[in-house]
Design a protein around this motif. Structure first.
Motif, PDB file in Angstrom:
ATOM      1  N   LEU A 201       0.808  -1.227   0.000  1.00 52.50           N
ATOM      2  CA  LEU A 201       0.000   0.000   0.000  1.00 52.50           C
ATOM      3  C   LEU A 201       0.837   1.271   0.000  1.00 52.50           C
ATOM      4  O   LEU A 201       0.302   2.364   0.190  1.00 52.50           O
ATOM      5  N   LEU A 202       2.132   1.145  -0.196  1.00 57.66           N
ATOM      6  CA  LEU A 202       2.984   2.332  -0.056  1.00 57.66           C
ATOM      7  C   LEU A 202       2.612   3.445  -1.023  1.00 57.66           C
ATOM      8  O   LEU A 202       2.708   4.628  -0.687  1.00 57.66           O
ATOM      9  N   THR A 203       2.186   3.097  -2.219  1.00 60.31           N
ATOM     10  CA  THR A 203       1.836   4.149  -3.176  1.00 60.31           C
ATOM     11  C   THR A 203       0.602   4.924  -2.740  1.00 60.31           C
ATOM     12  O   THR A 203       0.401   6.066  -3.164  1.00 60.31           O
ATOM     13  N   LYS A 204      -0.228   4.332  -1.880  1.00 61.57           N
ATOM     14  CA  LYS A 204      -1.413   5.030  -1.377  1.00 61.57           C
ATOM     15  C   LYS A 204      -1.125   5.762  -0.080  1.00 61.57           C
ATOM     16  O   LYS A 204      -1.653   6.843   0.172  1.00 61.57           O
ATOM     17  N   ILE A 205      -0.282   5.165   0.776  1.00 63.85           N
ATOM     18  CA  ILE A 205      -0.055   5.725   2.102  1.00 63.85           C
ATOM     19  C   ILE A 205       0.924   6.890   2.072  1.00 63.85           C
ATOM     20  O   ILE A 205       0.703   7.925   2.704  1.00 63.85           O
ATOM     21  N   LEU A 206       2.010   6.732   1.334  1.00 62.96           N
ATOM     22  CA  LEU A 206       3.056   7.757   1.331  1.00 62.96           C
ATOM     23  C   LEU A 206       2.633   8.950   0.477  1.00 62.96           C
ATOM     24  O   LEU A 206       1.873   8.807  -0.487  1.00 62.96           O
ATOM     25  N   PRO A 207       3.131  10.127   0.796  1.00 59.82           N
ATOM     26  CA  PRO A 207       2.724  11.333   0.058  1.00 59.82           C
ATOM     27  C   PRO A 207       3.238  11.314  -1.375  1.00 59.82           C
ATOM     28  O   PRO A 207       4.266  10.693  -1.680  1.00 59.82           O
ATOM     29  N   ASP A 208       2.543  12.013  -2.266  1.00 58.33           N
ATOM     30  CA  ASP A 208       2.939  12.062  -3.672  1.00 58.33           C
ATOM     31  C   ASP A 208       4.318  12.679  -3.855  1.00 58.33           C
ATOM     32  O   ASP A 208       5.000  12.418  -4.847  1.00 58.33           O
ATOM     33  N   SER A 209       4.737  13.506  -2.911  1.00 58.87           N
ATOM     34  CA  SER A 209       6.048  14.146  -3.011  1.00 58.87           C
ATOM     35  C   SER A 209       7.189  13.157  -2.846  1.00 58.87           C
ATOM     36  O   SER A 209       8.324  13.444  -3.216  1.00 58.87           O
ATOM     37  N   LEU A 210       6.915  11.987  -2.279  1.00 59.65           N
ATOM     38  CA  LEU A 210       7.944  10.970  -2.099  1.00 59.65           C
ATOM     39  C   LEU A 210       7.944  10.069  -3.327  1.00 59.65           C
ATOM     40  O   LEU A 210       7.025   9.295  -3.543  1.00 59.65           O
ATOM     41  N   LYS A 211       9.009  10.160  -4.133  1.00 58.51           N
ATOM     42  CA  LYS A 211       8.996   9.439  -5.406  1.00 58.51           C
ATOM     43  C   LYS A 211      10.339   8.843  -5.795  1.00 58.51           C
ATOM     44  O   LYS A 211      10.449   8.175  -6.806  1.00 58.51           O
ATOM     45  N   LYS A 212      11.387   9.062  -5.016  1.00 61.11           N
ATOM     46  CA  LYS A 212      12.724   8.641  -5.426  1.00 61.11           C
ATOM     47  C   LYS A 212      12.961   7.160  -5.153  1.00 61.11           C
ATOM     48  O   LYS A 212      12.644   6.659  -4.089  1.00 61.11           O
ATOM     49  N   ALA A 213      13.535   6.493  -6.171  1.00 63.44           N
ATOM     50  CA  ALA A 213      13.985   5.109  -6.033  1.00 63.44           C
ATOM     51  C   ALA A 213      14.780   4.775  -7.278  1.00 63.44           C
ATOM     52  O   ALA A 213      15.000   5.634  -8.138  1.00 63.44           O
ATOM     53  N   ILE A 214      15.204   3.516  -7.427  1.00 64.04           N
ATOM     54  CA  ILE A 214      16.015   3.166  -8.590  1.00 64.04           C
ATOM     55  C   ILE A 214      15.128   2.752  -9.767  1.00 64.04           C
ATOM     56  O   ILE A 214      15.189   3.306 -10.838  1.00 64.04           O
ATOM     57  N   GLN A 215      14.277   1.753  -9.549  1.00 61.26           N
ATOM     58  CA  GLN A 215      13.415   1.267 -10.607  1.00 61.26           C
ATOM     59  C   GLN A 215      12.034   1.044 -10.016  1.00 61.26           C
ATOM     60  O   GLN A 215      11.776   1.382  -8.867  1.00 61.26           O
ATOM     61  N   LEU A 216      11.154   0.436 -10.832  1.00 55.76           N
ATOM     62  CA  LEU A 216       9.835   0.107 -10.295  1.00 55.76           C
ATOM     63  C   LEU A 216      10.002  -0.810  -9.092  1.00 55.76           C
ATOM     64  O   LEU A 216       9.533  -0.528  -8.006  1.00 55.76           O
ATOM     65  N   PHE A 217      10.696  -1.919  -9.307  1.00 53.16           N
ATOM     66  CA  PHE A 217      11.132  -2.769  -8.202  1.00 53.16           C
ATOM     67  C   PHE A 217      12.627  -2.978  -8.363  1.00 53.16           C
ATOM     68  O   PHE A 217      13.090  -3.346  -9.447  1.00 53.16           O
TER      69      PHE A 217
END
Length: 702
Positions: A201-217
């Protein structure tokens, strides 16, 4: 403290899916199945059974056969519709290049976000070890995003508030019933329960401003053969690519996941496989691996050094040639530190290093980056900077301003058991008094709020002591709070305040750990406390008379009569009668010997009784008094300034047990400078007391 409120985002469900014309068949077929089942069930209540039992039975059998044939056909049609839907979403993902692109390189002050799920009392201890290792190795500012329940939110909020690590921000996301309902429909056999599914559920719980990572997974391959299904007979794991991927460490591109409806993807996959697997065995890991099985292009494979999994059935030894190559060590076995591995001792020592590492050292600012204006540590540093190190009482002044790192509820605790009680015993101790906790719990059945002052290394000794004690491990109404050592002096009043704030009952018994209450005192207070403290008028403090013994082996008196006999025989004495009689003389022990009803006594200077009071009426202890001297006297003096009436209980007592003198008492007795600084603290306290409440207390300072 930074916090983010969980907001609901657009929900992708069947309503959105059925909006596509080609998917109308999917919903229609589902309705046909439901109508067929309802029709079949209605036959059992048919009142018009004119054909007789055998004919009715034949009719039902024919209809059942027809329905089975129809359902077989419908299942094939549903499977085809489901496959078509997955294919469309798959093609949509490829068109939008889910796995393309590289993240922007991190600059010196780029903030790295770390997401951690933490729920319950005991899990916070493991989280602290993880956090210390992250802080030790970090090269950038960190922002921790915690998914928490009510318990862990309170503990972690207070921990970070008192820790005050620079370049660290913390956000909390409450996992309430509404959030849990998003994954509770997925049966899970893993010990983590519903919390093991929350990463879905992280894409729903965390704010839209949080977006940094390497890849989709970005994941590390599973280092056991779990997903190969060969560990034992009839082992049937969820679908996965090869050995599958371990989700204990995940790098996510939340922005891309939101754009391409990851919520919809995992739900569809979970619904498909739950039909035949009935439940997940490894929580979110099963679902994510099943998603990757259907969409293998989505995953970015990380080198195994980023998640070396020390499990019972592991191939982790093949992952590296030198232990210095390792990035993340993951104990993912129920046996945890008991796993067999050629470098097992190295791994255990690494873990122990951070378990016992002094967290205060991590408060140092390692790199210069802008500090948030709402930093929790800036205010305390500013006050400390105003102190002069040339002041002979500098250490006393500093002790008052120290923000002691505090871990509330270090062990499991039943808040419901405490709330259902009446009186909580409040006490504090250091490690040299640890052996007294068992004796206290044998004598006091009610709730206890206990604060232990110790180092990180001592905390592990304390943990083992409680967990291995047959007396303490049976008690769920003892709240253990840990305050970590910092500075030269024992912060006795800070410790008392921590314990006092966490009391859940209406009344508190303010005691010390080196006193044993008479047996049955808790039940005796249940009968008298409310009656004496709730009769209106002036606030009241119930005095529990204090005695002491010089004997290390004492037959504890079972009654007041036995205690009086021991007083007459010289086995017991009134507390501190030979070194500090003023502290308890106002109790009037002569009157207490024959008293059968509570009686009122007058406050006098240096009076420091142990009292039972209403929690909502008493002030906190004054933090300027550390070490030895005036720490209780100042508190009782403030109760007097507030108009408290002191009432002695005639059938209650506590007994002080002998122990080695503390280091602070030795300093008081041997250092003229210590006594001079204490006098200065007394004078400043009395001046503030007079300004706040009026009256004249200056004559009591000697």
């Amino acid at each position: 403290m930074a916090g983010a409120k969980i907001t609901r985002v657009k929900r992708y469900g069947y309503r959105a899916i059925l909006a596509r014309p080609w998917l109308a068949l999917y919903g229609a077929l589902l309705m046909v199945v439901i109508v067929s089942i309802l029709y079949y069930l209605s036959l059992e209540d048919d009142p018009d059974n004119v054909l007789g039992f055998n004919a009715r039975e034949l009719r039902l059998a024919d209809r059942i056969r027809d329905m089975q044939e129809q359902n077989t056909m419908l299942r094939h049609q549903l499977a085809a519709a489901h496959s078509q839907l997955v294919a469309v979403l798959d093609e949509h993902g490829r068109k939008h290049n889910w796995d393309g692109g590289r993240p922007e390189p991190l600059t010196k002050c780029s903030e790295i976000s770390v997401v951690i799920v933490c729920a319950g009392y005991n899990s916070t201890r493991s989280v602290v070890t993880l956090i210390k290792s992250l802080l030790f190795y970090r090269r950038h500012p960190l922002h921790f995003h915690f998914l928490v329940d009510d318990i862990s939110e309170k503990i972690l909020n207070h921990l970070f508030l008192t820790w005050g690590v620079p370049q660290v921000e913390v956000s909390m996301y409450k996992i309430d019933a509404q959030v849990r309902s998003e994954v509770e429909w997925v049966p899970n056999k893993h010990y983590s329960g519903v919390y093991g599914l929350l990463k879905l559920l992280l894409t729903k719980i965390l704010p839209d401003s949080l977006k940094k990572a390497i890849q989709l997974f970005a994941l590390v391959e599973n280092q056991s053969d779990w997903y190969k299904g060969s560990l034992w007979t009839d082992h049937r794991p969820w679908p996965a690519v090869g050995r599958g991927y371990n989700t204990g460490v995940i790098l996510m591109n939340l922005e891309r996941m939101r754009q391409h409806n990851f919520q919809q993807k995992w739900r569809l996959v979970a619904e498909k496989y739950l039909v035949s697997y009935y439940a997940t065995q490894l929580a979110d890991q099963d679902v994510i691996n099943a998603v990757i099985k259907m969409h293998p292009y989505m995953v970015y494979k990380l080198p195994c050094q980023w998640n070396v999994q020390l499990s019972d059935h592991t191939l982790s030894e093949d992952c590296y040639s030198e232990v210095t190559d390792l990035k993340i060590i993951h104990w993912n076995s129920p046996k945890k530190l008991k796993v067999q591995n050629k470098n097992a001792e190295f791994f255990r020592n690494q873990h122990l290093t951070f378990v016992e590492y002094d967290g205060n050292l991590l408060r140092r600012q390692l790199f210069s980056c802008p500090v948030s204006s709402e930093s929790r540590w800036r205010g305390g540093l500013a006050q400390l900077a105003q102190l002069s190190e040339d002041d002979p009482c500098y250490d006393f002044q500093r002790a008052r301003l120290v923000q002691y790192r505090t871990h509330l509820y270090f062990l499991d605790f039943s808040a419901d058991a405490a709330r259902g009680a009446t009186v909580t015993l409040v006490a504090q101790l250091s490690m040299d008094r640890l052996q007294m906790v068992e004796a206290l719990c044998r004598h006091w059945e009610g709730p206890v709020s206990l604060v232990v002052y110790m180092s990180d290394a001592e905390a592990q000794v304390f943990l083992q002591y409680v967990q291995q004690s047959p007396v303490l491990r049976q008690r769920d109404n003892v709240a253990y709070h840990v305050v970590y050592k910092d500075g030269m002096y024992y912060p006795v009043n800070y410790l008392r305040n921590v314990a006092l704030r966490e009391v859940l009952t209406p009344y508190v018994f303010l005691a010390d750990i080196d006193f044993l209450p008479m047996k049955g005192l808790y039940n005796a207070l249940l009968r008298t406390t409310a009656e004496l403290l709730e009769d209106g008028g002036r606030p009241k403090a119930l005095v529990v008379p204090a005695f002491e013994t010089q004997r290390y082996r004492l037959t504890f008196p079972e009654s007041k009569a036995e205690l009086l006999n021991m007083l007459d025989m010289g086995d017991l004495f009134t507390f501190r009668y030979h070194v500090w009689a003023k502290g308890h003389a106002p109790t009037d022990f002569g009157k207490w010997r024959t008293a059968t009803t509570p009686y009122t006594v007058k406050w006098e200077s240096d009076f420091e009784p142990y009292v039972v009071v209403r929690k909502d009426q008493i002030p906190m202890y004054d933090l300027r008094f550390v070490g030895f001297g005036w720490n209780k006297v100042s508190h009782i003096m403030e109760l007097h300034a507030l108009g408290f009436q002191f009432i002695v209980l005639p059938n209650a007592f506590i007994i002080h047990l002998p122990h080695a003198p503390s280091l602070d008492i030795a300093k008081f007795r041997t250092s003229a400078q210590y006594r001079q600084c204490l006098k200065m603290l007394k004078e400043s306290f009395v001046q503030e007391l007079e300004k706040k409440y009026g009256g004249n207390f200056s004559s009591y300072v000697v």
